[in-house]
Scaffold this active site. Structure first.
Site, PDB file in Angstrom:
ATOM      1  CG  ASN A  48      -1.253   8.953 -16.144  1.00 29.28           C
ATOM      2  OD1 ASN A  48      -1.379   7.923 -16.804  1.00 29.28           O
ATOM      3  ND2 ASN A  48      -0.551   9.005 -15.021  1.00 29.28           N
TER       4      ASN A  48
ATOM      5  CB  THR B 214     -16.888   5.965  -3.799  1.00 34.63           C
ATOM      6  OG1 THR B 214     -15.761   5.231  -3.309  1.00 34.63           O
ATOM      7  CG2 THR B 214     -17.534   5.214  -4.955  1.00 34.63           C
TER       8      THR B 214
ATOM      9  CG  ASN C  65      -7.708   8.531  -8.620  1.00 36.61           C
ATOM     10  OD1 ASN C  65      -6.957   9.420  -9.016  1.00 36.61           O
ATOM     11  ND2 ASN C  65      -7.383   7.724  -7.609  1.00 36.61           N
TER      12      ASN C  65
ATOM     13  CG  LEU D  99      -7.588   7.895  -0.041  1.00 43.17           C
ATOM     14  CD1 LEU D  99      -7.611   9.101  -0.968  1.00 43.17           C
ATOM     15  CD2 LEU D  99      -6.533   8.045   1.032  1.00 43.17           C
TER      16      LEU D  99
ATOM     17  CG  MET E 250      -0.499  14.518  -6.254  1.00 45.35           C
ATOM     18  SD  MET E 250      -0.793  12.747  -6.396  1.00 45.35           S
ATOM     19  CE  MET E 250       0.170  12.178  -5.016  1.00 45.35           C
ATOM     20  NE  ARG E 251      -5.274  19.623  -1.525  1.00 56.34           N
ATOM     21  CZ  ARG E 251      -4.711  19.854  -0.340  1.00 56.34           C
ATOM     22  NH1 ARG E 251      -3.421  19.661  -0.160  1.00 56.34           N
ATOM     23  NH2 ARG E 251      -5.433  20.274   0.669  1.00 56.34           N
TER      24      ARG E 251
ATOM     25  NE  ARG F 155      -9.863  17.283   3.022  1.00 53.95           N
ATOM     26  CZ  ARG F 155      -8.595  17.089   2.656  1.00 53.95           C
ATOM     27  NH1 ARG F 155      -8.254  17.186   1.407  1.00 53.95           N
ATOM     28  NH2 ARG F 155      -7.669  16.799   3.549  1.00 53.95           N
TER      29      ARG F 155
ATOM     30  CG  HIS G 106      -4.059   4.481  -6.293  1.00 51.64           C
ATOM     31  ND1 HIS G 106      -3.723   5.532  -5.466  1.00 51.64           N
ATOM     32  CD2 HIS G 106      -3.574   3.365  -5.702  1.00 51.64           C
ATOM     33  CE1 HIS G 106      -3.079   5.063  -4.413  1.00 51.64           C
ATOM     34  NE2 HIS G 106      -2.970   3.749  -4.533  1.00 51.64           N
TER      35      HIS G 106
HETATM   36  C1  GRF Z   1       0.733   8.702 -11.508  1.00 46.64           C
HETATM   37  O1  GRF Z   1       1.582   7.692 -11.076  1.00 46.64           O
HETATM   38  C2  GRF Z   1      -0.671   8.468 -11.015  1.00 46.64           C
HETATM   39  O2  GRF Z   1      -1.006   7.121 -10.933  1.00 46.64           O
HETATM   40  C3  GRF Z   1      -0.645   9.065  -9.643  1.00 46.64           C
HETATM   41  O3  GRF Z   1       0.167  10.194  -9.756  1.00 46.64           O
HETATM   42  C4  GRF Z   1       1.077  10.028 -10.833  1.00 46.64           C
HETATM   43  C5  GRF Z   1       0.861  11.190 -11.751  1.00 46.64           C
HETATM   44  O4  GRF Z   1       1.768  11.226 -12.799  1.00 46.64           O
HETATM   45  N1  GRF Z   1      -1.974   9.317  -9.166  1.00 46.64           N
HETATM   46  P1  GRF Z   1       1.555  12.233 -14.000  1.00 46.64           P
HETATM   47  O5  GRF Z   1       1.372  13.627 -13.383  1.00 46.64           O
HETATM   48  O6  GRF Z   1       0.347  11.807 -14.778  1.00 46.64           O
HETATM   49  O7  GRF Z   1       2.802  12.164 -14.814  1.00 46.64           O
END
Ligand code: GRF
Length: 209
Positions: free
Chosen positions: A15, A139, A105, A142, A88-89, A63, A107
């Site tokens: 991404n 926000t 974000n 989660l 991923m945190r 955290r 998701h």
């Molecule tokens: C994506 O599916 C995103 O929606 C999720 O984690 C994945 C990350 O993929 N939060 P990348 O690292 O951008 O390839």
């Protein structure tokens, strides 16, 4: 002056690549920060001349302490936007509030369905006929927060977690650069839990089959 984006990643960084490759007018990725030194996306970022940092979460027992360290790195750049692109945190309320309305974000589910992990597996197990991704302002709750855009794919009878994830990811790569471009161009306004477009332009949701 270009608006500054700090991108946070934990892994592959596809991404991040999509946003970078979109060459969004008026925007610049000023730093890529990862909580993992082995994140694949870091290498890619370096190869493309981006500034990278690692703030390893494992070095912090609390955290809040990790988030505070992360905030120091981020604030150094005074970004207009902090983009969570596969970060991923879970972030503390203090972090989320500090970047309120400039923290976005992506998701991999159609929120509010399936917040958290294993979204594609849960969509398949639930028998969903559609799945997708959501881009939203962050926000403290989660995977909540005002939704900017959602991309939808149909679920095929023979879909596996991998095949579904693959098609959803394609939509993510289309939708995220558009959403970031709209934010940068100041086309979005937050009204409670809703995001409204200031220009009443065409919606940016998309459907792939
Ligand atoms: C994506 O599916 C995103 O929606 C999720 O984690 C994945 C990350 O993929 N939060 P990348 O690292 O951008 O390839």
């Amino acid at each position: 002056m270009k608006k500054k984006i700090v991108v946070l990643i934990s892994g592959r960084g596809s991404n991040l690549q999509a946003v970078f490759n979109a060459n969004i007018s008026g925007a610049e990725i000023v730093a890529v920060i990862s909580n993992r030194s082995d994140a694949q996306g870091l290498k890619w970022a370096e190869q493309h001349g981006l500034t990278t940092h690692v703030v390893e979460h494992q070095q912090y027992t609390q955290r809040e302490a990790f988030d505070a360290a992360l905030m120091q790195f981020i604030d150094h750049y005074q970004p207009d936007l902090v983009l969570l692109a596969g970060f991923m945190r879970i972030l503390s309320p203090a972090f989320c509030l500090h970047y309120a309305e400039r923290l976005i974000n992506i998701h991999p589910s159609l929120l509010p369905a399936f917040p958290g992990l294993h979204t594609h597996q849960r969509a398949l197990e639930s028998g969903c006929r559609v799945a997708g991704c959501t881009i939203h302002f962050v926000t403290p709750d989660l995977d909540c927060g005002p939704i900017i855009a959602q991309g939808v794919v149909t679920v095929r009878d023979d879909d596996t977690v991998e095949s579904l994830a693959h098609r959803v990811l394609q939509v993510e790569h289309q939708l995220l650069p558009q959403a970031v471009a709209d934010f940068i161009a100041d086309k979005l306004s937050i009204d409670g839990n809703r995001v409204r477009r200031k220009d009443a332009a065409t919606e940016i949701n998309c459907l792939l089959n």
